[in-house]
Write an enzyme that holds these catalytic residues in place. Structure first.
Site, mmCIF file in Angstrom:
data_model
loop_
_atom_site.group_PDB
_atom_site.id
_atom_site.type_symbol
_atom_site.label_atom_id
_atom_site.label_comp_id
_atom_site.label_asym_id
_atom_site.label_seq_id
_atom_site.Cartn_x
_atom_site.Cartn_y
_atom_site.Cartn_z
ATOM 1 N N HIS A 196 0.839 -1.194 0.000
ATOM 2 C CA HIS A 196 0.000 0.000 0.000
ATOM 3 C C HIS A 196 0.880 1.252 0.000
ATOM 4 O O HIS A 196 0.693 2.160 0.807
ATOM 5 C CB HIS A 196 -0.900 0.015 1.240
ATOM 6 C CG HIS A 196 -1.976 -1.021 1.222
ATOM 7 N ND1 HIS A 196 -2.734 -1.330 2.336
ATOM 8 C CD2 HIS A 196 -2.426 -1.832 0.228
ATOM 9 C CE1 HIS A 196 -3.616 -2.280 2.028
ATOM 10 N NE2 HIS A 196 -3.444 -2.602 0.762
ATOM 11 N N ALA A 231 -2.063 7.865 -5.376
ATOM 12 C CA ALA A 231 -1.814 7.644 -3.949
ATOM 13 C C ALA A 231 -0.534 8.293 -3.444
ATOM 14 O O ALA A 231 -0.327 8.370 -2.233
ATOM 15 C CB ALA A 231 -1.768 6.142 -3.661
#
Length: 231
Positions: free
Chosen positions: A192, A224
């Site tokens: 992530h 992100a």
């Protein structure tokens, strides 16, 4: 721009937008000196207690981790998850799939920060990624306490019919030093990755609250890499 947490800072630096000293080392002309490009890299590190099962473990119907919970340890949000496969880092001993399971421990708010840098001035040169997992002492302490909690759950009466034996790290590893070393040794991640072009208003921020790259007109980052996790 949306090239991801690794790709976006790489493209920006190749274009001359990034830390001036680093760009000059590679012979790249600095267009905008933004020291935060490639910094603040963070992810969710994962470890866990691995068990050999007393009977075959059927695969999960939807995903491998369907039983989850959260704990607050050393100021960290720590995720606990029962996974129906024996997850462990490559090279560590353990049962085959279907013959084991894992009580996973993962830090949701890690304090450790890594960085990304260019390996060369050509687009085909893969960037250098240094995640620096567990470099913040609080992260290792939270991981160690999370392992203790995961072991308590793994040894509970509710799992007695499934529990064979603890394979990793092994029941003899109980002290903080041993558990911290094991967390480093049995390190996996959720992949992530975030933060390498983080949002903010300070001198190390790369984009503002409208996702506009500081010092550059008509350029926004929309992936992100802009995320800034609270420490």
């Amino acid at each position: 721009m949306s090239a991801g947490t690794v790709g976006t800072p790489q493209v920006l630096m190749l274009s001359g937008i990034g830390p001036d000293a680093h760009l000059r080392e590679l012979g790249i002309t600095t267009v905008v000196d933004l020291p935060g490009v490639g910094a603040n890299l963070h992810d969710h590190p994962m470890t866990g207690i691995v068990y050999e099962s007393a009977r075959p473990v059927p695969p999960g119907a939807n995903s491998h981790g369907e039983a989850q919970g959260l704990a607050r340890l050393h100021g960290q949000h720590v995720q606990l998850m029962m996974v129906d496969v024996p997850l462990r880092a490559p090279g560590l001993d353990g049962p085959a799939p279907g013959a084991g399971y894992t009580m996973v421990v993962s830090l949701m708010t890690p304090r450790s920060r890594g960085r990304l840098r260019l390996a060369g001035a050509a687009a085909q040169d893969a960037p250098l990624v240094a995640p620096r997992y567990y470099t913040a002492p609080q992260d290792l302490e939270a991981a160690a306490d999370g392992l203790r909690l995961a072991r308590n759950l793994g040894e509970s009466a509710a799992l007695a019919d499934w529990r064979g034996k603890e394979v990793q790290p092994g029941p003899g590893v109980t002290d903080g030093l041993g558990l911290r070393a094991y967390a480093r040794r049995n390190l996996r991640t959720y992949d992530h990755l975030v933060g390498t072009c983080r949002m903010g208003h300070d001198e190390n921020a790369v984009v503002d609250e409208m996702l506009r790259v500081r010092g550059v007109e008509d350029l926004r980052v929309v992936d992100a890499s802009v995320m800034r996790q609270r420490r």
